[in-house]
Design an enzyme around this catalytic site. Structure first.
Site, short mmCIF file in Angstrom:
data_model
loop_
_atom_site.label_atom_id
_atom_site.label_comp_id
_atom_site.label_asym_id
_atom_site.label_seq_id
_atom_site.Cartn_x
_atom_site.Cartn_y
_atom_site.Cartn_z
N ARG A 27 0.81 -1.22 0.00
CA ARG A 27 0.00 0.00 0.00
C ARG A 27 0.85 1.28 0.00
O ARG A 27 0.34 2.36 -0.23
CB ARG A 27 -0.95 -0.02 1.21
CG ARG A 27 -2.08 -1.03 1.07
CD ARG A 27 -2.73 -1.42 2.39
NE ARG A 27 -1.94 -2.41 3.12
CZ ARG A 27 -2.34 -2.99 4.25
NH1 ARG A 27 -3.52 -2.69 4.77
NH2 ARG A 27 -1.56 -3.87 4.86
N LYS A 34 8.60 -1.72 3.65
CA LYS A 34 7.83 -0.85 4.56
C LYS A 34 8.54 -0.57 5.87
O LYS A 34 8.62 0.58 6.31
CB LYS A 34 6.47 -1.50 4.85
CG LYS A 34 5.70 -0.84 5.99
CD LYS A 34 4.23 -1.16 5.98
CE LYS A 34 3.92 -2.59 6.34
NZ LYS A 34 2.45 -2.81 6.41
N GLY A 91 1.37 -14.43 4.66
CA GLY A 91 0.49 -13.91 5.68
C GLY A 91 1.10 -13.92 7.08
O GLY A 91 2.14 -14.54 7.33
N THR A 92 0.42 -13.21 7.99
CA THR A 92 0.96 -13.06 9.36
C THR A 92 0.96 -14.40 10.11
O THR A 92 1.84 -14.65 10.94
CB THR A 92 0.15 -12.01 10.14
OG1 THR A 92 -1.25 -12.25 9.96
CG2 THR A 92 0.47 -10.61 9.65
N TYR A 381 35.23 30.95 2.65
CA TYR A 381 35.32 29.50 2.57
C TYR A 381 36.59 29.03 3.27
O TYR A 381 37.70 29.44 2.90
CB TYR A 381 35.33 29.00 1.12
CG TYR A 381 35.63 27.53 1.06
CD1 TYR A 381 34.74 26.61 1.64
CD2 TYR A 381 36.81 27.04 0.50
CE1 TYR A 381 35.03 25.25 1.65
CE2 TYR A 381 37.09 25.67 0.51
CZ TYR A 381 36.19 24.79 1.08
OH TYR A 381 36.47 23.45 1.10
C1 UD1 Z 1 -2.86 -6.71 10.62
C2 UD1 Z 1 -3.97 -7.60 11.21
C3 UD1 Z 1 -5.17 -6.69 11.58
C4 UD1 Z 1 -4.73 -5.62 12.52
C5 UD1 Z 1 -3.56 -4.83 11.96
C6 UD1 Z 1 -3.01 -3.89 13.01
C7 UD1 Z 1 -3.74 -9.74 10.05
C8 UD1 Z 1 -4.30 -10.63 9.01
N1 UD1 Z 1 -4.38 -8.57 10.23
O1 UD1 Z 1 -3.35 -6.16 9.41
O2 UD1 Z 1 -6.17 -7.47 12.19
O3 UD1 Z 1 -5.82 -4.75 12.80
O4 UD1 Z 1 -2.49 -5.72 11.57
O5 UD1 Z 1 -2.00 -3.05 12.49
O6 UD1 Z 1 -2.76 -10.07 10.68
N2 UD1 Z 1 4.06 -9.60 7.66
C9 UD1 Z 1 4.96 -10.65 7.63
N3 UD1 Z 1 4.74 -11.68 6.77
C10 UD1 Z 1 3.64 -11.77 5.98
C11 UD1 Z 1 2.71 -10.71 6.03
C12 UD1 Z 1 2.94 -9.65 6.89
O7 UD1 Z 1 5.98 -10.62 8.34
O8 UD1 Z 1 3.53 -12.75 5.25
C13 UD1 Z 1 4.34 -8.46 8.55
C14 UD1 Z 1 4.31 -7.13 7.84
O9 UD1 Z 1 5.61 -6.78 7.39
C15 UD1 Z 1 3.85 -6.19 8.92
C16 UD1 Z 1 3.01 -7.07 9.84
O10 UD1 Z 1 3.32 -8.40 9.51
O11 UD1 Z 1 4.92 -5.62 9.65
C17 UD1 Z 1 1.53 -6.83 9.67
O12 UD1 Z 1 1.17 -7.06 8.32
P1 UD1 Z 1 0.22 -6.06 7.54
O13 UD1 Z 1 0.12 -6.52 6.15
O14 UD1 Z 1 0.65 -4.67 7.78
O15 UD1 Z 1 -1.15 -6.35 8.28
P2 UD1 Z 1 -2.41 -5.38 8.36
O16 UD1 Z 1 -3.12 -5.40 7.06
O17 UD1 Z 1 -2.01 -4.08 8.90
CA CA Z 2 -0.05 -3.03 9.22
#
Ligand code: UD1
Ligand code: CA
Length: 472
Positions: A27, A34, A91-92, A381
């Site tokens: 984003r 990021k 994903g997280t 200078y």
């Molecule tokens: C996430 C939460 C959301 C919460 C928000 C708070 C999930 C699915 N959603 O959304 O509920 O309200 O944070 O800020 O978790 N990351 C990884 N590996 C991955 C994907 C992401 O390490 O495969 C890291 C990203 O770099 C980031 C963090 O996890 O630092 C969160 O990921 P991000 O994509 O920002 O999640 P949000 O959409 O903000």
């Molecule tokens: Ca985030």
């Protein structure tokens, strides 16, 4: 700085902190990862690591990296943390799957988001203690936001209940859930064995086809494990930085907090909203900072100074009672006490300005030492130059330090008077107490206590103008 989590109940547990930092930050529409975007003058991730380091030793901090992993590792490697590589970012939830082996020796893991740098160690500490006291499998930190858009929403089992049924991501919310203002901060505490016993049940049946860590709430609930939320009243601490506008907001909050902290310590900062002061900057008491001042990097300003408007000061050490007049630019320099700089002085790296010395308007310096009480007040200078005490450098003086191939050094000993508009062609040494006549071009060393003239003698042709006119 405490290195173990001090709250009772946790002390006996082995606690790790995992920081999720593998995402791309789509984003932001950026080529930089990021977590390396800067707020408060350093990468977002550095702030999170610093906060985590107040709670556990660096060896118990696991940063999960993936997108541009080597860049991220290089940027924060000095902190001594451990790294876990999430090669493919699915994903997280997947980020935590990848960290399984690293986290196996621990009882509890606190999960932080690498893109939310305003979180304080006090809040994390409370989350960890709450988690232990509730004997929960998962505890999430929640907050009420005026505008919850974009965040996951917390679905509690009942109005007053600490227990959570599920977290619903923004994209999956129905109209009623969209109205929930209690959001998931992305900070959690988990029981490590329970997390890994059930993490395999995560599915990717969602908008992004990813493993969501947030789904662990429902997964653990279905497995009859306790999932609770601890709501923090400090809702600003949970702000993430998914979009440029969010990064800028986080930065503004961090800098205002820095100004307020300095003011608590005895510094006056007028119109702090206009000042840019990096997190690591130090300022002594009774110093006054005027509007639109930037203090960057590792800058240290002493006590009783005045920093006037529009100065940008980077990695520079300033002693007590120094006055910086408007519009100065300084990098990697040192200024001793009671000196006066500016207006419009430019100190390039390696400028070392002595006690009570003066640098005036449109004076540029680079790699110089200016002695005690010496003055260079106008349009000058000075580069690769060593200047003694009590020297007067006249207006428009230039050290010619570069012959087109090499840099050479100029030495001006104590008490020298350099007349205006002189050029000093390096390498050259002006001996103690010598005088340089105005507009001289000095190419040879000048012995102490002598006068050096290096200019054409003036000739006057009387009546020349009238003679020229009558020819026409
Ligand atoms: C996430 C939460 C959301 C919460 C928000 C708070 C999930 C699915 N959603 O959304 O509920 O309200 O944070 O800020 O978790 N990351 C990884 N590996 C991955 C994907 C992401 O390490 O495969 C890291 C990203 O770099 C980031 C963090 O996890 O630092 C969160 O990921 P991000 O994509 O920002 O999640 P949000 O959409 O903000
Ligand atoms: Ca985030």
């Amino acid at each position: 700085m405490s290195k173990t989590i001090p709250r009772s109940g946790v002390r006996t547990q082995r606690v790790a902190i995992a920081i999720m930092a593998a995402g791309k930050g789509t984003r932001l529409k950026s080529k930089h990862p990021k977590v390396l975007h800067e707020v408060g003058g350093k990468p977002i991730l550095s702030h999170v690591i610093e906060t985590a380091s107040k709670l556990v030793p660096a060896s118990d901090i696991f940063v999960i990296i993936g997108h541009e992993a080597e860049l991220v590792r290089a940027a924060v490697g000095d902190s001594g943390v451990q790294f876990v590589v999430q090669g493919e970012q699915r994903g997280t939830g997947h980020a935590l799957m990848v960290a399984k082996e690293s986290l196996a020796p621990y009882d509890q893991v606190i999960v932080l988001s690498g893109d939310a740098p305003l979180i304080t160690s006090e809040t994390i500490d409370k989350l960890s203690a709450f988690h232990a006291s509730q004997k929960a499998a998962m505890t999430l930190l929640s907050a009420d936001l005026d505008d919850p858009t974009g965040y996951g929403r917390v679905i509690r089992k009942g109005r007053k209940s600490a227990d959570v049924r599920a977290i619903v991501e923004e994209k999956a919310t129905n109209a009623q859930q969209k109205k929930i203002r209690e959001i998931n901060s992305g900070f959690y505490a988990f029981s490590v064995p329970t997390l890994y016993k059930h993490i395999g049940s995560l599915k990717t049946d969602n908008a992004h086809r990813e493993y969501y860590l947030t789904d662990m709430a429902a997964v653990l609930g279905n497995a009859k494990q306790r999932v609770v939320a601890m709501k923090t009243p400090s809702s600003a601490e949970v702000l993430g930085s998914n979009k440029r506008a969010e990064i800028v907001e986080v930065d503004a909050r961090m800098r205002l907090a820095k100004c307020l902290k300095l003011m608590d310590e005895g510094v006056t900062i007028f119109y702090p909203q206009t000042c840019v002061i990096d997190s690591d900057v130090e300022v002594g008491a009774d110093t006054v900072i005027e509007p639109f001042v930037q203090l960057r990097g590792k800058t240290k300003v002493g006590a009783d100074c005045r920093i006037r408007s529009y100065s940008v000061i980077n990695n520079t050490e300033i002693g007590d009672e120094v006055v910086v007049l408007p519009g100065c630019v300084m990098d990697d320099s040192r200024i001793a006490r009671k000196a006066t700089i500016g207006p419009y002085s430019r100190l390039r790296p390696g400028s070392d300005i002595g006690e009570g010395a003066h640098l005036g308007n449109f004076v540029e310096t680079k790699k110089i030492k200016l002695g005690k009480g010496s003055k260079a007040n106008h349009l000058t200078y000075l580069g690769d130059t060593e200047i003694g005490d009590g020297v007067n450098v006249g207006a428009g003086t230039i050290t010619c330090n570069y012959d087109g191939v090499h840099k050479h050094k100029t030495v001006i000993e104590d008490g020298v008077f350099v007349g205006s508009d002189s050029t000093l062609v390096a390498p050259v040494r002006i001996g103690k107490g010598a005088y340089i006549a105005a507009a001289s071009c000095i190419t040879e060393d000048v012995p102490a206590d002598s006068l050096a003239l290096g200019r054409a003698r003036q000739t006057v042709k009387e009546g020349w103008v009238n003679a020229k006119k009558s020819k026409k």
